[in-house]
Design an enzyme around this catalytic site. Structure first.
Site, PDB file in Angstrom:
ATOM      1  N   ASP A  94     -29.511  54.830  -5.201  1.00  0.00           N
ATOM      2  CA  ASP A  94     -28.365  53.672  -5.133  1.00  0.00           C
ATOM      3  C   ASP A  94     -27.222  54.293  -4.467  1.00  0.00           C
ATOM      4  O   ASP A  94     -26.489  55.443  -4.853  1.00  0.00           O
ATOM      5  CB  ASP A  94     -28.349  53.356  -6.904  1.00  0.00           C
ATOM      6  CG  ASP A  94     -27.277  52.195  -6.884  1.00  0.00           C
ATOM      7  OD1 ASP A  94     -26.759  51.720  -6.177  1.00  0.00           O
ATOM      8  OD2 ASP A  94     -27.351  51.704  -8.173  1.00  0.00           O
ATOM      9  N   GLY A 133     -27.618  45.112   0.289  1.00  0.00           N
ATOM     10  CA  GLY A 133     -27.990  44.217   1.646  1.00  0.00           C
ATOM     11  C   GLY A 133     -26.737  44.439   2.511  1.00  0.00           C
ATOM     12  O   GLY A 133     -26.794  43.802   3.511  1.00  0.00           O
ATOM     13  N   TRP A 134     -26.040  45.389   2.509  1.00  0.00           N
ATOM     14  CA  TRP A 134     -25.020  45.622   3.616  1.00  0.00           C
ATOM     15  C   TRP A 134     -25.438  46.108   4.785  1.00  0.00           C
ATOM     16  O   TRP A 134     -26.912  46.678   4.832  1.00  0.00           O
ATOM     17  CB  TRP A 134     -24.021  47.048   3.000  1.00  0.00           C
ATOM     18  CG  TRP A 134     -23.367  46.632   1.838  1.00  0.00           C
ATOM     19  CD1 TRP A 134     -22.963  45.106   1.368  1.00  0.00           C
ATOM     20  CD2 TRP A 134     -22.593  47.702   1.065  1.00  0.00           C
ATOM     21  NE1 TRP A 134     -22.382  45.468   0.119  1.00  0.00           N
ATOM     22  CE2 TRP A 134     -22.062  46.846  -0.033  1.00  0.00           C
ATOM     23  CE3 TRP A 134     -22.311  48.823   1.040  1.00  0.00           C
ATOM     24  CZ2 TRP A 134     -21.278  47.496  -1.089  1.00  0.00           C
ATOM     25  CZ3 TRP A 134     -21.693  49.432   0.046  1.00  0.00           C
ATOM     26  CH2 TRP A 134     -20.969  48.866  -1.171  1.00  0.00           C
ATOM     27  N   ASP A 154     -26.138  42.730  -7.791  1.00  0.00           N
ATOM     28  CA  ASP A 154     -26.896  42.885  -8.971  1.00  0.00           C
ATOM     29  C   ASP A 154     -27.041  41.374  -9.306  1.00  0.00           C
ATOM     30  O   ASP A 154     -26.216  40.571  -9.222  1.00  0.00           O
ATOM     31  CB  ASP A 154     -26.157  43.598 -10.100  1.00  0.00           C
ATOM     32  CG  ASP A 154     -26.207  45.156  -9.842  1.00  0.00           C
ATOM     33  OD1 ASP A 154     -26.810  45.420  -8.837  1.00  0.00           O
ATOM     34  OD2 ASP A 154     -25.519  45.884 -10.531  1.00  0.00           O
TER      35      ASP A 154
END
Length: 328
Positions: A94, A133-134, A154
């Site tokens: 993450d 999703g960047w 999220d």
């Protein structure tokens, strides 16, 4: 234990993934220890494996996780070896604080660094890229070693969040999905109580058509019968897990009414979705979902029954509900 006794394991839910806050401190050699909530990770992994399940763990490429626990920056090889020694089978990685040590254009190599460290251990581990999703992650997620990558922020346990992620944020991403590398639409909220039974059926149906990883996010020890029936519907799960590995797409949108299609190894899955506030009839012509024969074999996957319809199919779909078909 509940994963087995509830029927979740038999339905195909294999990984038990521990998210953030398992981490303790690093010892004098730099080896990250688990905290008092997880006093023996190797023993836990052995127990999970004895149940026919697999263990997932969580970290990130920065100095700290989202909850400000130690992450893996500068310790990538050591942490990967530690997880391999424990018997870990899945790693969620993450981004969180990594922006403090990496520029955005270093995102791909930051993830690839851990993927290579995991590969060097020679223990197979699923690698889950979580960076919301960047930077068009689908373009490079597989090359960075990812088996799945989050496509959005999220999810929350409500209709607006689920439908925005599932219906509105995945169009065009299907070209990035395939066996071994998947668009991750985040966990399933089924069973957490924030949506209706119809909405939860829509949730699983849409994730299945999207070929999304199915990660249950509820307390499996206290499932309602309705949640269990939805989550263990083998006919719907088989659509998600189809070996062809194609992510489905939207065929038609008429206001709040949508028709989706997913090619299968032995036919086509079709989802009729009603995003509106009132029940509505939805009709799909077989020709618009790629079926060129009259009177195909049709299975209603939520009603668990075969139906017949020569050229087209019409169903009354409840508000926020779905009718899901498999057509051979």
């Amino acid at each position: 234990d509940a994963m087995v006794s509830s029927g979740m394991k038999d339905a195909g839910y294999i990984y038990v993934n521990i998210d953030d806050t398992w981490e303790g401190k690093r010892d004098e050699k730099g080896v990250l220890q688990s905290n008092e909530k997880f006093p023996g990770m190797k023993a836990l992994a052995d127990y999970i494996h004895s149940k026919g399940l697999k263990l997932g763990i969580y970290s990130g490429p920065g100095n700290y996780t989202c909850q400000m626990f130690p992450a893996s920056y500068g310790y990538e090889e050591l942490d990967a070896r530690t997880w391999a020694d424990w018997g870990v089978d899945y790693v969620k990685y993450d981004w969180c604080s990594a922006s403090a040590v990496y520029h955005r254009d270093e995102m791909q190599p930051a993830y690839q660094k851990m993927a290579l460290a995991i590969r060097a251990t020679r223990r197979p581990m699923i690698f889950s890229i979580c960076q919301y999703g960047w930077l068009d992650v689908g373009e490079w997620g597989a090359a960075a070693g990812g088996n799945l990558w989050r496509t959005t922020g999220d999810i929350s346990d409500n209709w607006n969040s689920m439908s925005r992620i599932g219906f509105d944020s995945q169009i065009g991403r299907e070209k990035y999905a395939g066996p071994g590398h998947w668009n991750d639409t985040d966990m399933l909220e089924i069973g957490n109580g924030g949506m209706s039974v119809d909405e939860y059926r829509t949730h699983l149906s849409l994730w299945a058509i999207l070929a999304a990883p199915l990660i249950a996010g509820h307390d499996v020890r206290v499932m309602t019968p309705e949640a269990k029936e939805i989550l263990t519907n083998k006919e719907v799960l088989d659509i998600d897990q189809d070996k062809k590995g194609v992510q489905g797409t939207r065929v038609r949108k008429d206001g709040d009414l949508e028709v989706w299609r997913k090619p299968l190894s032995d036919g086509v899955a079709v989802g009729l979705f009603n995003r509106g506030a009132a029940p509505a009839k939805i009709t799909v012509k077989w020709s618009e979902v790629g079926i060129d024969k009259k009177s195909p074999a049709i299975r209603d996957l939520w009603a668990h029954k075969d139906v017949t319809s020569p050229d087209e199919f019409t169903a009354e779909v409840p508000s926020h509900g779905t009718v899901m078909l498999k057509i051979r």
